[in-house]
Scaffold this motif. Structure first.
Motif, mmCIF file in Angstrom:
data_model
loop_
_atom_site.group_PDB
_atom_site.id
_atom_site.type_symbol
_atom_site.label_atom_id
_atom_site.label_comp_id
_atom_site.label_asym_id
_atom_site.label_seq_id
_atom_site.Cartn_x
_atom_site.Cartn_y
_atom_site.Cartn_z
ATOM 1 N N VAL A 24 0.926 -0.886 -0.851
ATOM 2 C CA VAL A 24 0.012 -0.181 0.263
ATOM 3 C C VAL A 24 1.208 1.410 0.153
ATOM 4 N N PRO A 25 0.777 2.226 -1.084
ATOM 5 C CA PRO A 25 1.887 3.569 -1.243
ATOM 6 C C PRO A 25 1.445 4.632 0.325
ATOM 7 N N GLU A 26 2.476 4.962 0.910
ATOM 8 C CA GLU A 26 2.015 6.278 1.508
ATOM 9 C C GLU A 26 1.215 7.088 1.421
ATOM 10 N N GLY A 27 0.290 7.453 1.853
ATOM 11 C CA GLY A 27 -0.419 8.818 0.855
ATOM 12 C C GLY A 27 -1.876 8.067 0.087
ATOM 13 N N LYS A 28 -2.161 7.264 -0.245
ATOM 14 C CA LYS A 28 -2.959 7.062 -1.306
ATOM 15 C C LYS A 28 -4.180 6.677 -0.699
ATOM 16 N N TYR A 29 -4.719 6.973 0.219
ATOM 17 C CA TYR A 29 -5.647 6.118 0.922
ATOM 18 C C TYR A 29 -6.912 6.200 0.487
ATOM 19 N N LYS A 45 -7.807 5.052 -6.302
ATOM 20 C CA LYS A 45 -8.920 3.956 -6.855
ATOM 21 C C LYS A 45 -8.225 3.678 -8.228
ATOM 22 N N PRO A 46 -8.343 2.475 -8.257
ATOM 23 C CA PRO A 46 -7.368 1.993 -9.497
ATOM 24 C C PRO A 46 -8.218 1.875 -10.737
ATOM 25 N N HIS A 47 -10.234 2.375 -10.478
ATOM 26 C CA HIS A 47 -10.939 2.262 -10.965
ATOM 27 C C HIS A 47 -11.929 2.815 -10.516
ATOM 28 N N GLU A 48 -12.540 3.530 -11.268
ATOM 29 C CA GLU A 48 -13.917 3.854 -10.519
ATOM 30 C C GLU A 48 -14.925 3.450 -9.180
ATOM 31 N N LYS A 49 -15.610 2.165 -9.900
ATOM 32 C CA LYS A 49 -15.809 1.277 -8.765
ATOM 33 C C LYS A 49 -15.640 0.455 -8.160
ATOM 34 N N SER A 50 -14.036 0.642 -8.363
ATOM 35 C CA SER A 50 -13.029 -0.025 -6.987
ATOM 36 C C SER A 50 -13.367 0.439 -5.718
ATOM 37 N N ALA A 58 -11.969 2.383 -1.922
ATOM 38 C CA ALA A 58 -11.338 3.343 -2.141
ATOM 39 C C ALA A 58 -8.991 2.362 -1.332
ATOM 40 N N PHE A 59 -8.218 2.464 -1.589
ATOM 41 C CA PHE A 59 -7.658 1.917 -1.399
ATOM 42 C C PHE A 59 -7.028 1.400 0.549
#
Length: 65
Positions: free
Chosen positions: A25-30, A33-38, A40-41
């Motif tokens: 999980v990349p820091e600061g990427k809360y 989303k890889p896709h609009e229907k996904s 949130a990370f």
């Protein structure tokens, strides 16, 4: 294999898999989303982090709701 040995082995597998997933999980990427229907990370990573506690809860409780 006894039930407690099986559950402990399962917990150990989940902890290792969860650790590897959370390291990605990349820091600061809360909110990313890889896709609009996904999902949130950040939400997904929090859910993965709690998976091992589900097994402990199953062992400690007489019933699940």
């Amino acid at each position: 294999m006894k039930l407690n040995e099986y559950l402990l082995a399962e917990l150990n597998r989940e902890v290792e898999l969860s650790r590897r997933a959370l390291e990605q999980v990349p820091e600061g990427k809360y909110d990313w989303k890889p896709h609009e229907k996904s999902m949130a990370f950040g939400y997904l990573s929090e859910m993965v982090a709690t998976i091992p506690s589900w097994i402990a809860m199953e062992v400690a409780k007489n019933e699940l709701d």
